[in-house]
Design an enzyme around this catalytic site. Sequence first.
Site, PDB file in Angstrom:
ATOM      1  N   ARG A  35      30.371  34.459  70.511  1.00  0.00           N
ATOM      2  CA  ARG A  35      29.060  34.038  70.017  1.00  0.00           C
ATOM      3  C   ARG A  35      29.051  33.924  68.489  1.00  0.00           C
ATOM      4  NH1 ARG A  35      24.733  35.238  73.667  1.00  0.00           N
ATOM      5  NH2 ARG A  35      23.349  35.756  71.957  1.00  0.00           N
ATOM      6  N   CYS A  37      23.863  37.085  67.126  1.00  0.00           N
ATOM      7  CA  CYS A  37      24.091  38.503  67.408  1.00  0.00           C
ATOM      8  C   CYS A  37      24.270  38.725  68.907  1.00  0.00           C
ATOM      9  CB  CYS A  37      22.896  39.332  66.961  1.00  0.00           C
ATOM     10  SG  CYS A  37      22.507  39.136  65.235  1.00  0.00           S
ATOM     11  N   GLU A  40      31.086  12.897  67.692  1.00  0.00           N
ATOM     12  CA  GLU A  40      31.609  14.122  68.297  1.00  0.00           C
ATOM     13  C   GLU A  40      33.004  14.440  67.745  1.00  0.00           C
ATOM     14  OE1 GLU A  40      30.421  16.521  69.749  1.00  0.00           O
ATOM     15  OE2 GLU A  40      31.997  17.464  70.913  1.00  0.00           O
ATOM     16  N   LYS A  55      28.204  30.557  69.123  1.00  0.00           N
ATOM     17  CA  LYS A  55      28.226  29.770  70.359  1.00  0.00           C
ATOM     18  C   LYS A  55      26.826  29.494  70.863  1.00  0.00           C
ATOM     19  CE  LYS A  55      30.302  27.792  73.814  1.00  0.00           C
ATOM     20  NZ  LYS A  55      30.870  26.478  73.479  1.00  0.00           N
ATOM     21  N   ASN A  70      18.712  41.304  68.494  1.00  0.00           N
ATOM     22  CA  ASN A  70      19.170  39.919  68.336  1.00  0.00           C
ATOM     23  C   ASN A  70      17.926  39.071  68.152  1.00  0.00           C
ATOM     24  OD1 ASN A  70      20.268  37.343  68.555  1.00  0.00           O
ATOM     25  ND2 ASN A  70      20.337  37.419  70.801  1.00  0.00           N
ATOM     26  N   GLY A  71      17.835  38.396  67.011  1.00  0.00           N
ATOM     27  CA  GLY A  71      16.667  37.553  66.777  1.00  0.00           C
ATOM     28  C   GLY A  71      16.188  37.727  65.360  1.00  0.00           C
ATOM     29  N   HIS A 105      27.995  -1.072  54.372  1.00  0.00           N
ATOM     30  CA  HIS A 105      26.700  -0.881  53.708  1.00  0.00           C
ATOM     31  C   HIS A 105      26.703   0.371  52.827  1.00  0.00           C
ATOM     32  CE1 HIS A 105      25.065  -4.220  55.916  1.00  0.00           C
ATOM     33  NE2 HIS A 105      25.545  -3.686  57.024  1.00  0.00           N
ATOM     34  N   TRP A 159      25.418  38.568  63.415  1.00  0.00           N
ATOM     35  CA  TRP A 159      25.588  37.289  62.714  1.00  0.00           C
ATOM     36  C   TRP A 159      24.469  37.278  61.683  1.00  0.00           C
ATOM     37  CZ3 TRP A 159      22.906  32.645  61.954  1.00  0.00           C
ATOM     38  CH2 TRP A 159      23.695  31.546  61.614  1.00  0.00           C
ATOM     39  N   GLU A 164      34.090  21.469  62.426  1.00  0.00           N
ATOM     40  CA  GLU A 164      33.764  22.856  62.766  1.00  0.00           C
ATOM     41  C   GLU A 164      34.979  23.746  62.935  1.00  0.00           C
ATOM     42  OE1 GLU A 164      31.146  23.116  66.159  1.00  0.00           O
ATOM     43  OE2 GLU A 164      32.313  21.698  67.290  1.00  0.00           O
ATOM     44  N   LYS A 179      33.825  17.943  65.847  1.00  0.00           N
ATOM     45  CA  LYS A 179      34.894  18.855  66.281  1.00  0.00           C
ATOM     46  C   LYS A 179      35.816  19.174  65.106  1.00  0.00           C
ATOM     47  CE  LYS A 179      33.502  19.986  69.102  1.00  0.00           C
ATOM     48  NZ  LYS A 179      32.418  19.808  70.008  1.00  0.00           N
TER      49      LYS A 179
HETATM   50  C1  F6R Z   1      29.592  22.090  68.673  1.00  0.00           C
HETATM   51  C2  F6R Z   1      28.683  22.971  69.348  1.00  0.00           C
HETATM   52  C3  F6R Z   1      27.281  23.034  68.857  1.00  0.00           C
HETATM   53  C4  F6R Z   1      26.334  23.096  70.048  1.00  0.00           C
HETATM   54  C5  F6R Z   1      24.879  23.306  69.561  1.00  0.00           C
HETATM   55  C6  F6R Z   1      23.898  23.284  70.709  1.00  0.00           C
HETATM   56  O1  F6R Z   1      30.868  22.144  69.222  1.00  0.00           O
HETATM   57  O2  F6R Z   1      29.044  23.621  70.273  1.00  0.00           O
HETATM   58  O3  F6R Z   1      26.973  21.957  68.033  1.00  0.00           O
HETATM   59  O4  F6R Z   1      26.437  21.911  70.761  1.00  0.00           O
HETATM   60  O5  F6R Z   1      24.790  24.542  68.907  1.00  0.00           O
HETATM   61  O6  F6R Z   1      24.216  24.270  71.637  1.00  0.00           O
HETATM   62  P1  F6R Z   1      23.643  24.219  73.099  1.00  0.00           P
HETATM   63  O7  F6R Z   1      24.295  23.070  73.793  1.00  0.00           O
HETATM   64  O8  F6R Z   1      23.993  25.536  73.699  1.00  0.00           O
HETATM   65  O9  F6R Z   1      22.177  24.008  72.974  1.00  0.00           O
END
Ligand code: F6R
Length: 627
Positions: free
Chosen positions: A27, A2, A499, A622, A100-101, A522, A74, A506, A503
Amino acid sequence: MCGIVGYIGTQAATDILISGLERLEYRGYDSAGVATVEEGQVNCVKAKGKLLKLREKLEHVVSKAQIGIGHTRWATHGKPEEHNAHPHLNSARTLAVVQNGIIENYLELKEELISNGVEFISETDTEVIPHLISQFLANSTSLLEAVQQTIAKLEGAFAIAVVSADHPYELIVARQQAPLVLGFGQGEFFCASDMTAILPHTRTILTLDNEEIAKLTPLGVEIYNFAGDRVSRFPRTLDWNPVQVEKQGFRHYMLKEIYEQPAVVRICLDNYLNPNWHADEDPDYSPINLGLSPNLTDNLEHIQILACGTSWHAALVGKYLLEQVADIPTTVDYASEFRYSPKPIIANTLTVGVTQSGETADTIAALESERARRANLEPKRQAKLIGITNRPESTIAQIVDRVIDTHAGIEIGVAATKTFIAQVMGFYFLALDLAYRRKTISNSKIGEIIAGLRHIPSQIETILDTQADAIEELAHDFTTETEDFIFIGRGINFPIALEGALKLKEISYIHAEAYPAGEMKHGPIALLDNKVPVVAVAMPGSVYEKVISNAQEAKARDARLIGVTTAMNATEAAHTFDDVLTVPEVDELISPVLAVIPLQMLSYHIAAIKGLDVDQPRNLAKSVTVE
Ligand code: F6R
């Protein structure tokens, strides 16, 4: 998660709130709303879906209100429907709240309120707040006091903003574990979950601390702690440029951020490499400038790294470097797991929290609990904490002893790209700093690694210049029928396989898994057939031949094989791989920062060709500020 925006001043509040919410879109959210106060009334407009829907509804509303609050939601408690969107009002519709929370004890509070005759409109946890404030206001003339009394009843992590028709010149905000910043303008004041929302209006900001409550009026800001004592704090001026938050001609923020990576690495090198260091000179003159005091780095026996998501992948590269270069046993844990099952305490441990946002609830909680559980132990068992973050003003900075700022600039795309590279750079510097202090490798070896790091920016530019078209073309093959991908890698490049897979899932919503290449046989090899492409990160070095053999095993099961390797190997690799994504020649130790670039671009192009919302993928946020 949020997003909150609040405004009080001399301008029309609605426009400022909406443009602030637009800047918080990254976000992640599923509904939005604003409430303003004008002529003794609270006017509240909400809409499910994107901000465009809210804008459409507001087109017919003429408002001159100069105070208001806005929110992007959110969903946590209650579906993403209009009646659950914030702001939430009291029954008399005289006050509005955004949050937010999570209010953990909301059910208990709700039952109490219902038994007092209050009717609820939403399924949210937040709605208890306006009703509670309203009850306290029945016996008080001070909105601040009523909010203070309400907060005393709330359990959980939250940030709130409150406006009231009966107090039209006051905006009350409070923070308990969830982020909230205040912005200071000329006769106008702002609040927001993230400073990007208010950056176009002011760069003078103050981050509210935990358990602080503030009263914003057109005349100024008063801050109190939850105990009711007045607190003196000074705002600071950011050196951020609002232009950094624009797309600058790129189709998506993610693409822009991929292209910013050479510049980000250059900034990291400029900040943390000592330009005058020479391998054969003064032994006491460190090559690295991280500013870590000896009490954080001396006598280390163990490093434990806590992170989530992409930051966890950067931590895995870090583990490889800290073990192989600085010779320190290193563990990496998901912060979300560690906080509920912490490892036995090892003396002389350095704990490293990695979080680009500096606000991830699990990472923050894991670091806080680590500090708390070691607090009363003998000195060598006490917590030494550092944070690697892109937001040195964020919550993590208040917990750790020292922050390594990754200097990547604001990242808007939900999928982390440039902040990942910057975090990995942070680990190179940390590993080299510790290796130098502990003399685990020779100065000439340190010099060689540094020379390799200095080449990274131009090498990334080469990848972007030479591979972009080929990767975009390749991406077309996976946009209609491909449902699964497998990524493999070994050693320092296994985290890059992870990674690459993250990517892809997501932003393209294609299922992708990553395995250490040697683990395929395995079990996961059973998944392979001609419908499941395999991406092998095959960078020359100690495990190159092994990865190639594992890739051959996949090919023998009809998988389409995509290899990420160096240009010199490309001819040889062409015998193994169906498609080759090349990067410049590089030492294995430095190879992750190059190998990840084609994988970021492949995911980006697949998602963009599919027409998906690359910068705000569904269900993602985010900054994950709730547990
Ligand atoms: C993936 C991504 C998330 C963040 C995760 C941790 O592209 O961005 O997996 O890496 O939510 O976020 P931070 O780094 O802000 O703790």
